[in-house]
Design a protein around this motif. Structure first.
Motif, mmCIF file in Angstrom:
data_model
loop_
_atom_site.group_PDB
_atom_site.id
_atom_site.type_symbol
_atom_site.label_atom_id
_atom_site.label_comp_id
_atom_site.label_asym_id
_atom_site.label_seq_id
_atom_site.Cartn_x
_atom_site.Cartn_y
_atom_site.Cartn_z
ATOM 1 N N PHE A 34 -6.633 -15.498 -22.785
ATOM 2 C CA PHE A 34 -6.402 -14.851 -21.771
ATOM 3 C C PHE A 34 -7.621 -14.336 -20.819
ATOM 4 O O PHE A 34 -8.862 -14.795 -20.920
ATOM 5 N N ASP A 35 -7.078 -14.982 -19.202
ATOM 6 C CA ASP A 35 -7.658 -14.232 -18.149
ATOM 7 C C ASP A 35 -7.771 -13.326 -17.431
ATOM 8 O O ASP A 35 -5.704 -12.993 -17.387
ATOM 9 N N ALA A 36 -8.050 -12.745 -17.224
ATOM 10 C CA ALA A 36 -8.109 -11.217 -16.179
ATOM 11 C C ALA A 36 -9.133 -11.326 -14.991
ATOM 12 O O ALA A 36 -10.171 -11.429 -15.371
ATOM 13 N N SER A 37 -8.549 -10.774 -14.282
ATOM 14 C CA SER A 37 -9.101 -10.788 -12.965
ATOM 15 C C SER A 37 -8.781 -9.585 -11.366
ATOM 16 O O SER A 37 -7.131 -9.710 -11.133
ATOM 17 N N LEU A 38 -9.694 -8.834 -11.165
ATOM 18 C CA LEU A 38 -9.048 -7.927 -9.835
ATOM 19 C C LEU A 38 -9.810 -8.349 -8.872
ATOM 20 O O LEU A 38 -11.469 -8.340 -9.425
ATOM 21 N N GLU A 39 -9.317 -8.519 -7.050
ATOM 22 C CA GLU A 39 -10.635 -9.068 -6.728
ATOM 23 C C GLU A 39 -9.530 -8.259 -4.950
ATOM 24 O O GLU A 39 -8.733 -8.303 -4.434
ATOM 25 N N TRP A 40 -10.697 -8.072 -4.847
ATOM 26 C CA TRP A 40 -10.889 -7.264 -3.717
ATOM 27 C C TRP A 40 -11.080 -7.665 -2.354
ATOM 28 O O TRP A 40 -12.422 -8.527 -2.096
ATOM 29 N N TYR A 41 -10.322 -7.965 -1.734
ATOM 30 C CA TYR A 41 -10.784 -9.343 -0.161
ATOM 31 C C TYR A 41 -11.116 -7.655 1.104
ATOM 32 O O TYR A 41 -10.562 -7.246 2.087
ATOM 33 N N PHE A 42 -12.504 -7.273 1.032
ATOM 34 C CA PHE A 42 -12.070 -6.129 2.118
ATOM 35 C C PHE A 42 -13.081 -6.906 3.660
ATOM 36 O O PHE A 42 -12.992 -5.827 4.006
ATOM 37 N N ALA A 43 -13.287 -7.479 3.438
ATOM 38 C CA ALA A 43 -13.238 -7.622 4.609
ATOM 39 C C ALA A 43 -13.133 -9.718 4.271
ATOM 40 O O ALA A 43 -13.029 -10.217 3.881
ATOM 41 N N PRO A 44 -13.156 -10.495 5.876
ATOM 42 C CA PRO A 44 -13.080 -12.036 5.710
ATOM 43 C C PRO A 44 -13.576 -12.745 5.257
ATOM 44 O O PRO A 44 -13.072 -13.723 4.747
ATOM 45 N N ALA A 45 -15.072 -12.319 4.871
ATOM 46 C CA ALA A 45 -16.009 -13.240 4.817
ATOM 47 C C ALA A 45 -16.992 -12.398 3.590
ATOM 48 O O ALA A 45 -18.060 -13.039 3.373
ATOM 49 N N SER A 46 -16.209 -11.646 2.943
ATOM 50 C CA SER A 46 -16.429 -10.243 1.428
ATOM 51 C C SER A 46 -15.375 -10.750 0.510
ATOM 52 O O SER A 46 -14.353 -10.294 0.451
ATOM 53 N N LEU A 47 -15.816 -10.431 -0.586
ATOM 54 C CA LEU A 47 -15.239 -10.014 -1.586
ATOM 55 C C LEU A 47 -16.070 -9.104 -2.792
ATOM 56 O O LEU A 47 -17.059 -9.394 -2.808
ATOM 57 N N LEU A 48 -15.433 -8.588 -3.760
ATOM 58 C CA LEU A 48 -15.615 -7.690 -5.244
ATOM 59 C C LEU A 48 -14.624 -7.948 -5.757
ATOM 60 O O LEU A 48 -13.147 -7.747 -5.804
ATOM 61 N N SER A 49 -14.863 -8.791 -6.852
ATOM 62 C CA SER A 49 -13.823 -9.132 -8.102
ATOM 63 C C SER A 49 -14.587 -8.898 -9.321
ATOM 64 O O SER A 49 -16.052 -8.827 -9.589
ATOM 65 N N ALA A 50 -13.462 -8.597 -10.242
ATOM 66 C CA ALA A 50 -14.322 -8.514 -11.888
ATOM 67 C C ALA A 50 -13.487 -8.715 -12.414
ATOM 68 O O ALA A 50 -11.816 -8.478 -11.890
ATOM 69 N N GLY A 51 -13.895 -9.888 -13.530
ATOM 70 C CA GLY A 51 -13.219 -10.806 -14.550
ATOM 71 C C GLY A 51 -13.285 -11.049 -15.934
ATOM 72 O O GLY A 51 -14.529 -10.080 -16.043
ATOM 73 N N ALA A 52 -12.545 -10.972 -16.714
ATOM 74 C CA ALA A 52 -12.133 -10.778 -18.037
ATOM 75 C C ALA A 52 -11.823 -11.783 -18.375
ATOM 76 O O ALA A 52 -10.587 -12.058 -17.954
ATOM 77 N N PHE A 53 -12.370 -13.122 -19.964
ATOM 78 C CA PHE A 53 -11.209 -14.314 -20.303
ATOM 79 C C PHE A 53 -11.676 -14.045 -21.841
ATOM 80 O O PHE A 53 -13.157 -13.417 -22.370
ATOM 81 N N TYR A 54 -10.618 -14.725 -22.645
ATOM 82 C CA TYR A 54 -11.280 -14.716 -23.946
ATOM 83 C C TYR A 54 -10.666 -15.866 -24.885
ATOM 84 O O TYR A 54 -9.505 -16.541 -24.274
ATOM 85 N N ARG A 55 -11.404 -17.031 -25.391
ATOM 86 C CA ARG A 55 -11.092 -18.097 -25.823
ATOM 87 C C ARG A 55 -10.874 -17.632 -26.998
ATOM 88 O O ARG A 55 -11.802 -17.446 -27.794
ATOM 89 N N HIS A 56 -9.879 -18.315 -27.940
ATOM 90 C CA HIS A 56 -10.041 -18.790 -29.452
ATOM 91 C C HIS A 56 -10.521 -20.729 -29.713
ATOM 92 O O HIS A 56 -9.005 -21.040 -28.739
ATOM 93 N N VAL A 57 -10.673 -20.816 -30.193
ATOM 94 C CA VAL A 57 -11.043 -22.432 -30.495
ATOM 95 C C VAL A 57 -11.091 -23.027 -31.984
ATOM 96 O O VAL A 57 -11.878 -22.310 -32.828
#
Length: 837
Positions: free
Chosen positions: A622-645
């Motif tokens: 699974f993947d999840a991410s939250l992305e804030w594009y607060f200006a044309p060339a600016s970004l703040l994001s947080a993501g989490a992921f999990y893989r079972h193999v």
């Protein structure tokens, strides 16, 4: 078929109307074309952020200008600046990437959407052969959609090359630079050029590049033991100094025709890229345990001491490592009724060769005084046996001179036929894009894993006469008095005396594999107010045959993998996006692991070598991410992921049917030592990313500043057959990057810091775990665009500096207190000029 004949055939097919590219490649290419000189860093970041924002999956992008403004020699360097991607280096140069802390082979690589085999073991991409200049952008896909290769377990890297229609009319770009590797004063060169032209319907592009570096690599290898009380014992010290010449070359072209009518695009492209490493090794091994044993005793514990008798070996080598990738694609795009159709025909081949002839002198003796109080900088003084009279190691007499040759090679060849179709319709009352496709791969791999030969060295060649008397250039102390040998001259004399240095491939290392993969997928993108959902599945059917040295002994198998995925993208606000996805994937064994060749002992019912019965590693996550594009060339994001193999591949012992190797032993349980499928594993992490431009917040002149920083926290584990647990190879617990830059009035400066903590390198068996210690790098770059444009051309002066803190790399077994390798190579500086017209 020759390359010339093949390329001619492909071009002919393209112009006739066969062939293709990745989904939406042209639309994406148009999105990041930048023709701005006032703030190139900001504008290129804005383009990359725009592509990330509009993507239907978790994606990070590096645009061409961003790459050009980092002091990067190859794409591994560039990718290592993205969240969640770490670099593995060889002698200081970026070579592999650990995508989200995963093993190398869990990353798939493609050029313009067409995936190609990796040059290392057929599966693993080596990024040291891909110079940054060949790209227009690099896409790092972290959540895989059904139209991407199923082998992309942890990530899918798509390298978009320059298209002539990216620039209207004539375009020329030339870059030249020169510099120095501080340790040893070696020369560095950087040269590349690109020519393109496009009209209304026809365009072409040609490019070429060469990067070269001469360097000294300073190496100390140690065999240390430490008891429960913390007392250290020195068994062996190995002093090495390498003179290295490395270069990567790339060249290729693209020709494209855009007719009117249903066929909108016909093209042919080709790219050849290679990496060559020529090294001279000068090495002395001081065996304290062997000397003590010869006297009937053991080594006295302690970080310092004197040994009256030490066994000495000398190894001299001029060897070469070479790997290359060649890929050519013919393509056609067109609108046929309701369907937009893309067709591609691709031919690709890779080579990976290692040729190491070593003049090995054994049975020398000396006395030695050692001090490993600082285990990263061992000190050793050499004396005549049983004395403290100084001894020059070049005068040591050896009991035997041996000719030791190591040879490895793997050549792969692959044909790929791909057909994709896309159309719009209404599904469940919603606007929906339907995409489906089929792909057929036929692959062959031929070579040998690692062959060894040892024999007497030609008596007519006097090894000692090739001593130049020149002292080693070293960042450590040359306390042994090591001097360089003319290893090139020694190799030539050896080859002349021996009639050549080639050796046959070892029977237990031979690789002969044929593999066919038929893949089909169907996916839909359904749009709703404030977002979309991408869902579908990919089916991959694999059929392979692997033969041993006796072609009568062959193993064949086939398997089917169904790989569903779903990706949901929500626009919480105009500037705030939330993504969540579930995906599956697989990783096939490397060709070295899958080989049927092995050393067979029917008496003991044991086999050592490849394992043709290996299952692919399979994964879901699974993947999840939250992305804030607060200006044309600016970004703040947080993501989490999990893989079972499941079925993690590592080296151990397992039980197989003896009939695979000896038909009469069918049904008998034999023990195979080699690559095996272990039990399940897990990989998880959190990624934080910030890109900020002061121009969005601060007045001039502070508006020229910008910051880029990312942090990844990882955790992984897998279980062996015996129940022991290790982290997955390549997983650091923490990875972070930080860049501070400033650009104003044509001037730009950037300082970049990279860090990753210790990670598992290999797991040879349950009792041995080898790690690389934490690594950090500080690099810097300067650019200045001249205010004049002679003849209409833009001129940029640049300076790059790498490894400013003179960091070293350390590898250890079990604990950091007992390193087994310490390697240094110094700082690197490059100055140059770029002209764009």
């Amino acid at each position: 078929m020759s390359r010339t004949h093949l390329l001619t055939s492909i071009c002919s097919m393209a112009l006739a109307g066969a062939g293709l590219a990745a989904a939406g490649a042209q639309e994406a290419a148009d999105a990041d074309v930048i023709t701005v000189t006032a703030s190139p860093i900001r504008d290129s970041q804005a383009a990359a952020i725009s592509l990330k924002r509009e993507a239907d999956n978790v994606l990070d992008v590096i645009s061409a200008d961003t790459i050009g403004r980092f002091p990067d020699q190859n794409l591994a360097d560039s990718l290592g600046r993205l969240p969640g991607i770490a670099i593995e280096r060889d002698q200081g140069q970026a070579r592999f990437i650990n995508f989200r802390g995963a093993p190398f082979r869990w990353t798939a690589i493609a050029f313009d959407g067409i995936d190609v085999l990796g040059a290392e073991n057929g599966r693993i991409p080596r990024f040291d052969s891909f110079p940054s200049v060949i790209t227009s952008a690099v896409e790092a896909h972290k959540a895989i959609t059904p139209d991407m290769p199923g082998e992309a377990v942890s990530g899918f890297v798509n390298i978009r090359t320059f298209n002539p229609f990216d620039r209207e009319g004539l375009s020329v770009s030339v870059e030249a630079g020169a510099g120095e590797q501080e340790l040893g004063g070696g020369d560095i060169g950087k040269y590349n050029a690109r020519l393109s032209w496009s009209g209304e319907q026809f365009g072409f592009a040609l490019f070429g590049s060469n990067n070269s570096r001469e360097q000294v690599t300073d190496n100390r290898e140690l065999d240390l033991e430490i008891d429960a009380g913390g007392t250290l014992t020195v068994n062996e010290l190995d002093f090495r100094n390498y003179l290295v010449e490395r270069e990567d070359n790339a060249y290729g072209g693209h020709v494209e025709f855009r007719p009117e009518g249903p066929v909108s695009r016909v093209f042919a492209s080709t790219l050849y890229s290679e990496f060559i490493d020529r090294e001279q090794r000068n090495q002395y091994v001081f065996d304290f345990a062997g000397g003590a044993g010869a006297l009937g005793g053991t080594v006295a514990p302690g970080a310092t001491g004197y040994a009256p008798l030490v066994l000495v070996s000398r190894l001299l080598e001029y060897g070469e490592y070479h790997n290359s990738t060649w890929t050519s694609t013919a393509g056609l795009d067109g609108q046929f009724g309701d369907w937009f159709v893309e067709a591609r025909l691709n031919y690709a081949e890779t080579t990976n060769d290692t040729d190491l002839p070593i003049a090995y002198s054994a049975g020398g003796t000396a006395a030695a005084m050692f001090d490993v109080t600082d285990v990263d900088a061992p000190q050793l003084s050499v004396f005549q046996p049983f004395t403290q009279t100084a001894l020059n190691p070049s005068t040591i007499a050896y009991g035997a001179n041996l000719a030791y040759i190591i040879d490895m090679s793997l050549d792969t060849e692959a044909w790929k036929l791909r057909l994709d179709g896309e159309r719009d319709l209404t599904l469940f009352g919603r606007d929906t894009d339907i995409r489906t496709g089929i792909q057929l791969d036929t692959r062959e791999a031929v070579g040998n894993g690692a062959s060894f030969s040892i024999a007497s060295f030609p008596s007519t060649v006097d090894v000692a006469s090739f001593d130049t008397g020149e002292a080693w250039a070293t960042g450590f102390d040359n306390t042994i008095g090591g001097t360089y040998y003319d290893n090139i001259g020694l190799r030539n004399a050896w080859a002349a005396a021996a009639g050549g240095l080639g050796i046959p491939g070892a029977a237990d290392q031979l690789i002969e594999i044929e593999e066919d993969i038929l893949a089909a997928y169907a996916m839909a993108t359904t749009h709703f107010d404030g977002g979309n959902i991408v869902y579908g599945a990919r089916v991959e059917m694999t059929d392979y045959t692997t033969a041993g040295p006796d072609l009568a002994i062959a193993y064949s198998d086939d398997y089917v993998n169904v790989l569903p995925s779903v990706h949901v993208n929500f626009d919480l606000r105009d500037d705030l996006k939330f993504r969540v996805s579930a995906s599956t994937g697989l990783s096939r064994p490397t060709y070295t692991e899958l080989r049927a060749s092995a050393a067979v002992d029917p008496t003991s019912r044991t086999v050592s070598g490849g394992n043709p019965t290996l299952d692919p590693e399979t994964t879901w996550g699974f993947d999840a991410s939250l992305e804030w594009y607060f200006a044309p060339a600016s970004l703040l994001s947080a993501g989490a992921f999990y893989r079972h193999v499941d079925d993690v591949i590592y080296v151990d012992s397992t039980t197989i049917d003896g009939g695979i190797y000896v038909p009469a032993a069918a049904g008998e349980d034999w023990t195979l030592s080699g690559p095996v499928n272990g039990n399940e594993g897990e990989l998880s992490g959190i990624e934080l990313n910030f890109i900020g431009q002061a121009t969005d917040l601060l007045p001039a002149p502070l508006d020229g500043f910008g910051v880029s920083a990312n942090l990844t926290v990882l955790d992984s584990s897998f279980d062996t057959l015996s129940g022991n647990s290790f982290s997955l190879p390549g997983t650091s617990d923490v990875i972070y990057n930080a860049s501070l830059f400033y650009e104003k009035a044509g001037f730009s400066a950037r300082v970049n810091y990279q860090y990753r903590d210790a990670w598992l390198s290999t797991t040879e068996n349950d009792s041995l775990a080898e790690y690389w210690d934490e690594q950090e790098r500080v690099d810097a770059s300067l650019r200045y665009v001249l205010p004049v444009t002679p003849g209409g051309a833009g001129v940029t002066l640049f300076a790059n500096a790498n490894n400013l803190t003179d960091a070293i790399d350390v590898r250890y077994a079990g604990t950091r207190a007992t390193p087994n390798q310490v390697e240094g190579y110094g700082r690197r500086f490059l100055f140059g000029i770029r002209v764009d017209y």
